[in-house]
Design a protein around this motif. Sequence first.
Motif, PDB file in Angstrom:
ATOM      1  N   ILE A   1      -4.868   5.994  -2.319  1.00 31.00           N
ATOM      2  CA  ILE A   1      -4.059   4.919  -1.958  1.00 31.00           C
ATOM      3  C   ILE A   1      -4.183   3.587  -3.099  1.00 31.00           C
ATOM      4  CG2 ILE A   1      -5.249   2.940  -0.412  1.00 31.00           C
ATOM      5  CD1 ILE A   1      -7.032   5.201   1.370  1.00 31.00           C
ATOM      6  N   SER A   2      -2.406   3.543  -4.192  1.00 27.71           N
ATOM      7  CA  SER A   2      -2.287   2.711  -4.349  1.00 27.71           C
ATOM      8  C   SER A   2      -1.575   1.443  -3.850  1.00 27.71           C
ATOM      9  CB  SER A   2      -1.014   3.552  -5.157  1.00 27.71           C
ATOM     10  OG  SER A   2      -1.208   4.362  -5.713  1.00 27.71           O
ATOM     11  N   THR A   3      -2.741   0.348  -4.387  1.00 27.25           N
ATOM     12  CA  THR A   3      -2.284  -1.150  -4.566  1.00 27.25           C
ATOM     13  C   THR A   3      -2.028  -1.974  -4.984  1.00 27.25           C
ATOM     14  OG1 THR A   3      -4.685  -0.727  -2.793  1.00 27.25           O
ATOM     15  CG2 THR A   3      -3.561  -3.401  -3.472  1.00 27.25           C
ATOM     16  N   TYR A   4      -0.672  -2.479  -4.727  1.00 23.52           N
ATOM     17  CA  TYR A   4      -0.446  -3.668  -5.485  1.00 23.52           C
ATOM     18  C   TYR A   4       0.122  -4.607  -5.363  1.00 23.52           C
ATOM     19  CZ  TYR A   4       1.734   1.734  -6.883  1.00 23.52           C
ATOM     20  OH  TYR A   4       1.685   1.853  -7.665  1.00 23.52           O
TER      21      TYR A   4
ATOM     22  N   ALA B   1      -7.391  -5.915   3.953  1.00 20.23           N
ATOM     23  CA  ALA B   1      -7.158  -4.279   2.935  1.00 20.23           C
ATOM     24  C   ALA B   1      -8.167  -3.470   3.059  1.00 20.23           C
ATOM     25  CB  ALA B   1      -6.432  -4.979   1.110  1.00 20.23           C
TER      26      ALA B   1
ATOM     27  N   GLU C   1       4.097   4.093   4.067  1.00 18.64           N
ATOM     28  CA  GLU C   1       4.256   2.695   2.985  1.00 18.64           C
ATOM     29  C   GLU C   1       4.006   1.799   3.518  1.00 18.64           C
ATOM     30  OE1 GLU C   1       8.161   2.368   1.422  1.00 18.64           O
ATOM     31  OE2 GLU C   1       7.498   4.078  -0.732  1.00 18.64           O
ATOM     32  N   TYR C   2       2.961   1.138   3.586  1.00 20.92           N
ATOM     33  CA  TYR C   2       2.359   0.194   4.296  1.00 20.92           C
ATOM     34  C   TYR C   2       2.735  -1.512   3.694  1.00 20.92           C
ATOM     35  CZ  TYR C   2       1.357   1.681   8.981  1.00 20.92           C
ATOM     36  OH  TYR C   2       1.672   2.237  10.492  1.00 20.92           O
TER      37      TYR C   2
ATOM     38  N   ASP D   1      -7.781   0.531   3.950  1.00 18.11           N
ATOM     39  CA  ASP D   1      -8.340   1.074   3.007  1.00 18.11           C
ATOM     40  C   ASP D   1      -9.475   2.147   4.293  1.00 18.11           C
ATOM     41  OD1 ASP D   1      -6.720   0.929   1.129  1.00 18.11           O
ATOM     42  OD2 ASP D   1      -8.328   0.240   0.186  1.00 18.11           O
TER      43      ASP D   1
ATOM     44  N   LYS E   1       0.798  -1.341   0.206  1.00 17.26           N
ATOM     45  CA  LYS E   1       0.338   0.389  -0.170  1.00 17.26           C
ATOM     46  C   LYS E   1       0.941   0.798   0.121  1.00 17.26           C
ATOM     47  CE  LYS E   1      -4.021  -1.758   0.630  1.00 17.26           C
ATOM     48  NZ  LYS E   1      -5.280  -1.575   0.049  1.00 17.26           N
ATOM     49  N   ASN E   2       0.936   2.052  -1.160  1.00 17.52           N
ATOM     50  CA  ASN E   2       0.959   3.309  -0.827  1.00 17.52           C
ATOM     51  C   ASN E   2       0.082   4.589  -0.793  1.00 17.52           C
ATOM     52  OD1 ASN E   2       2.055   6.111  -2.863  1.00 17.52           O
ATOM     53  ND2 ASN E   2       4.152   5.080  -1.813  1.00 17.52           N
ATOM     54  N   VAL E   3       0.094   4.932   0.834  1.00 17.73           N
ATOM     55  CA  VAL E   3      -0.695   6.432   0.404  1.00 17.73           C
ATOM     56  C   VAL E   3      -0.617   7.882   0.637  1.00 17.73           C
ATOM     57  CG1 VAL E   3      -2.312   6.628   2.223  1.00 17.73           C
ATOM     58  CG2 VAL E   3      -1.724   4.217   1.993  1.00 17.73           C
TER      59      VAL E   3
END
Length: 327
Positions: free
Chosen positions: A210-213, A190, A175-176, A194, A108-110
């Motif tokens: 919020i970007s999820t990879y 997840a 960064e999580y 969020d 997770k990038n927030v």
Amino acid sequence: LSDKEGCGYIAWFGKNRSAALEYFADAWNLEYINPGKVFYISECVYTSEGYPVLYDGAGFFEGRTDGATDDVEILIFDGVFDDVDLAVMIHGAEKYGIAISANGLMLKNVKFIGKACHAGRPWMGSNALSAARCALSAIDSQRELFKEADTVRIHGIIKNGGSVVNTVPHAVELEYMVRAQTPEAMTEAAKIFDRCMQGAATAFGLDVEISTYHGCMPLLNDPKLAAIHRQNMFNQIPDAEYENLGIRTSSTDFGDITMIIPGIHPYSSGWDGAFHTFELRCKDEYKAYVEPAKLLAADITHNTVLNTLLGTSRLFALYGFLGMTER
């Protein structure tokens, strides 16, 4: 070769390559597995904890449209495993062992986006750092919702908490990682993550991105291969220190492999200190380099592997991995 990751990569390369060379150099082994085949493959890109997707300075994923977020996924999507029966690797540790399973991982990038102003007049801005602190507190308050069997772990860092101390931070980046034992538990955790981010942004009247990879899927060690590996270990190293590792809450990109074919991610000895830190040291070169290579070669030539798991008419492939690591 260097080992900046603190995970013994230099040994992974040495022992995996040694196992492959030892195997192919031994003519009776080649005859023994006929008509099977063994392949040795190293990962094409250095990967750890999803950082290539978050810090893709080398452009490893540029132009890809298949959603690959690490080098193992590239290998899978490019068809490298399409005709592979099983995969075997080995990871360094203080003692030998193997787990039943390990957590999968999401990244997770927030980014909280507020409004900067002088810290002496904070009512004129929107404090992104306060929103981030609120979000992290909300996550801590949610932990009782996670089932123990799912072994959920949520952890991370504040990558950017502001620029100068006399200004209300207008942008804060987190960064999580979200880990769990199953894809379903990962997805649910997840969603909770969020909600905490979005709720904090709403409370402070600012925006959040919020970007999820995808990091890696949960690891499922094949029990038949695990039993063979353990037997080979005691045959070659009768006095080996061995540990049944049960369910591990760390993660590995080898989990992606075990979702599509049988495989094992065991551990060898010869190392001392905490992995992924500067404390990690090789304490016994023979145990760290030579014993694992011999054990990998024994695993892939075991009669049960060749005849029971694969049969005698299918393609048989060994994969050694450089950089395939516990996270």
